[in-house]
Design a protein around this motif. Structure first.
Motif, mmCIF file in Angstrom:
data_model
loop_
_atom_site.group_PDB
_atom_site.id
_atom_site.type_symbol
_atom_site.label_atom_id
_atom_site.label_comp_id
_atom_site.label_asym_id
_atom_site.label_seq_id
_atom_site.Cartn_x
_atom_site.Cartn_y
_atom_site.Cartn_z
ATOM 1 N N TYR A 14 30.414 49.183 -6.792
ATOM 2 C CA TYR A 14 29.953 48.852 -7.979
ATOM 3 C C TYR A 14 29.634 47.563 -7.927
ATOM 4 C CZ TYR A 14 29.945 54.215 -8.028
ATOM 5 O OH TYR A 14 29.851 55.510 -8.216
ATOM 6 N N TYR A 15 30.425 46.295 -7.455
ATOM 7 C CA TYR A 15 29.777 45.569 -8.188
ATOM 8 C C TYR A 15 28.998 44.384 -7.137
ATOM 9 C CZ TYR A 15 35.274 44.597 -8.390
ATOM 10 O OH TYR A 15 36.184 44.733 -9.181
ATOM 11 N N MET A 16 28.116 45.765 -7.172
ATOM 12 C CA MET A 16 27.174 45.126 -6.548
ATOM 13 C C MET A 16 25.698 44.871 -7.091
ATOM 14 S SD MET A 16 23.922 46.741 -4.077
ATOM 15 C CE MET A 16 25.214 47.716 -2.790
ATOM 16 N N LEU A 17 25.828 45.446 -8.995
ATOM 17 C CA LEU A 17 25.339 45.376 -9.657
ATOM 18 C C LEU A 17 25.894 43.781 -10.410
ATOM 19 C CD1 LEU A 17 24.881 48.127 -11.848
ATOM 20 C CD2 LEU A 17 23.450 46.654 -10.309
ATOM 21 N N TYR A 18 26.994 43.702 -10.298
ATOM 22 C CA TYR A 18 27.749 42.677 -10.915
ATOM 23 C C TYR A 18 27.041 41.017 -10.507
ATOM 24 C CZ TYR A 18 30.932 38.689 -11.755
ATOM 25 O OH TYR A 18 32.009 37.522 -11.330
ATOM 26 N N TYR A 19 27.131 41.452 -8.758
ATOM 27 C CA TYR A 19 26.346 40.073 -7.802
ATOM 28 C C TYR A 19 25.053 39.972 -8.135
ATOM 29 C CZ TYR A 19 30.975 40.851 -5.142
ATOM 30 O OH TYR A 19 32.258 41.298 -4.993
ATOM 31 N N ILE A 20 23.990 40.852 -8.198
ATOM 32 C CA ILE A 20 23.089 41.181 -8.647
ATOM 33 C C ILE A 20 22.874 39.861 -9.473
ATOM 34 C CG2 ILE A 20 20.957 41.866 -8.968
ATOM 35 C CD1 ILE A 20 21.755 44.172 -7.416
ATOM 36 N N VAL A 21 23.417 40.041 -10.713
ATOM 37 C CA VAL A 21 23.167 38.998 -11.891
ATOM 38 C C VAL A 21 23.626 37.496 -12.014
ATOM 39 C CG1 VAL A 21 24.005 38.472 -14.753
ATOM 40 C CG2 VAL A 21 24.005 41.203 -13.406
ATOM 41 N N ILE A 22 24.922 37.687 -11.218
ATOM 42 C CA ILE A 22 25.327 36.304 -10.456
ATOM 43 C C ILE A 22 24.614 35.270 -9.591
ATOM 44 C CG2 ILE A 22 27.123 35.270 -9.654
ATOM 45 C CD1 ILE A 22 28.160 36.264 -12.514
ATOM 46 N N GLU A 23 24.054 36.334 -9.473
ATOM 47 C CA GLU A 23 23.179 35.283 -8.232
ATOM 48 C C GLU A 23 22.113 35.342 -8.424
ATOM 49 O OE1 GLU A 23 23.559 36.657 -4.191
ATOM 50 O OE2 GLU A 23 25.624 36.921 -4.622
ATOM 51 N N PHE A 24 21.287 36.318 -9.466
ATOM 52 C CA PHE A 24 20.352 35.773 -9.897
ATOM 53 C C PHE A 24 19.737 34.455 -10.732
ATOM 54 C CE2 PHE A 24 17.823 35.481 -14.201
ATOM 55 C CZ PHE A 24 15.979 35.393 -13.328
ATOM 56 N N PHE A 25 21.299 34.293 -11.302
ATOM 57 C CA PHE A 25 21.069 33.033 -12.265
ATOM 58 C C PHE A 25 21.484 31.384 -10.946
ATOM 59 C CE2 PHE A 25 23.569 35.773 -16.236
ATOM 60 C CZ PHE A 25 22.189 35.316 -16.820
ATOM 61 N N ILE A 26 22.123 31.880 -10.278
ATOM 62 C CA ILE A 26 21.955 30.382 -9.534
ATOM 63 C C ILE A 26 20.799 30.589 -8.439
ATOM 64 C CG2 ILE A 26 22.906 30.180 -6.550
ATOM 65 C CD1 ILE A 26 25.941 31.981 -7.718
ATOM 66 N N VAL A 27 20.254 32.079 -7.886
ATOM 67 C CA VAL A 27 18.879 31.941 -7.469
ATOM 68 C C VAL A 27 17.668 30.785 -8.686
ATOM 69 C CG1 VAL A 27 16.736 32.488 -6.345
ATOM 70 C CG2 VAL A 27 18.965 33.295 -6.075
ATOM 71 N N SER A 28 18.234 31.290 -10.025
ATOM 72 C CA SER A 28 17.174 30.689 -10.716
ATOM 73 C C SER A 28 17.131 29.057 -10.991
ATOM 74 C CB SER A 28 17.501 31.321 -11.755
ATOM 75 O OG SER A 28 18.194 31.627 -12.198
#
Length: 150
Positions: free
Chosen positions: A134-148
């Motif tokens: 369930y941490y996957m959703l958290y990782y997606i949000v954090i890494e989206f900000f980093i990728v942006s």
């Protein structure tokens, strides 16, 4: 022996790999640190576009460290990234014009697509299926900000 002025190949990528290995060890202990899987996907795409063999090798080494930390089959992420780059990304770039849409799709593809790929591999080779975290959703949000930012 001194290095030639003409041939100044930087040693920074090797330092980045060592820092990634240390960070990956910390992210397996502290779950609030994302594993930077989507960022490796973006770096892999950029390295393949530039056809830089050293960078592809170093990213593959980082992916092998990630796989060993998570207990995934060896070379599964490299094969997945290669297939996504070859077959999915051209269609994605053809259908979407906005860069942020492509970045969101690449982050989602890197996590959920890789999970579905591992489910497929586990069914083919009769190995235990990976569990979804369930941490996957958290990782997606954090890494989206980093990728942006990239």
């Amino acid at each position: 022996m001194q290095r030639s002025i003409i041939n100044q190949s930087p040693l920074a990528p090797f330092v980045y790999v060592l820092l990634f290995i240390a960070y990956e060890s910390l992210s397996s202990i502290y779950l609030f640190l994302p594993p930077l899987f989507a960022i490796l996907f973006v770096f892999f795409i950029n390295a393949v576009k530039k056809e830089d063999g050293v960078e592809i090798f170093l990213i593959s080494l980082c992916l092998l460290v990630y796989e060993s930390q998570m207990g995934f089959p060896v070379f599964s992420s490299i094969i997945y990234f290669g297939m996504i780059y070859k077959f999915v990304m051209p269609k994605l770039k053809k259908n979407f014009d906005c860069r942020s849409c492509i970045k969101v799709a690449s982050v989602i593809l890197s996590y959920f697509g890789f999970y579905l790929f591992l489910v497929l591999v586990s069914n083919i080779f009769l190995i235990p299926m990976p569990s979804i975290n369930y941490y996957m959703l958290y990782y997606i949000v954090i890494e989206f900000f980093i990728v942006s930012i990239l």
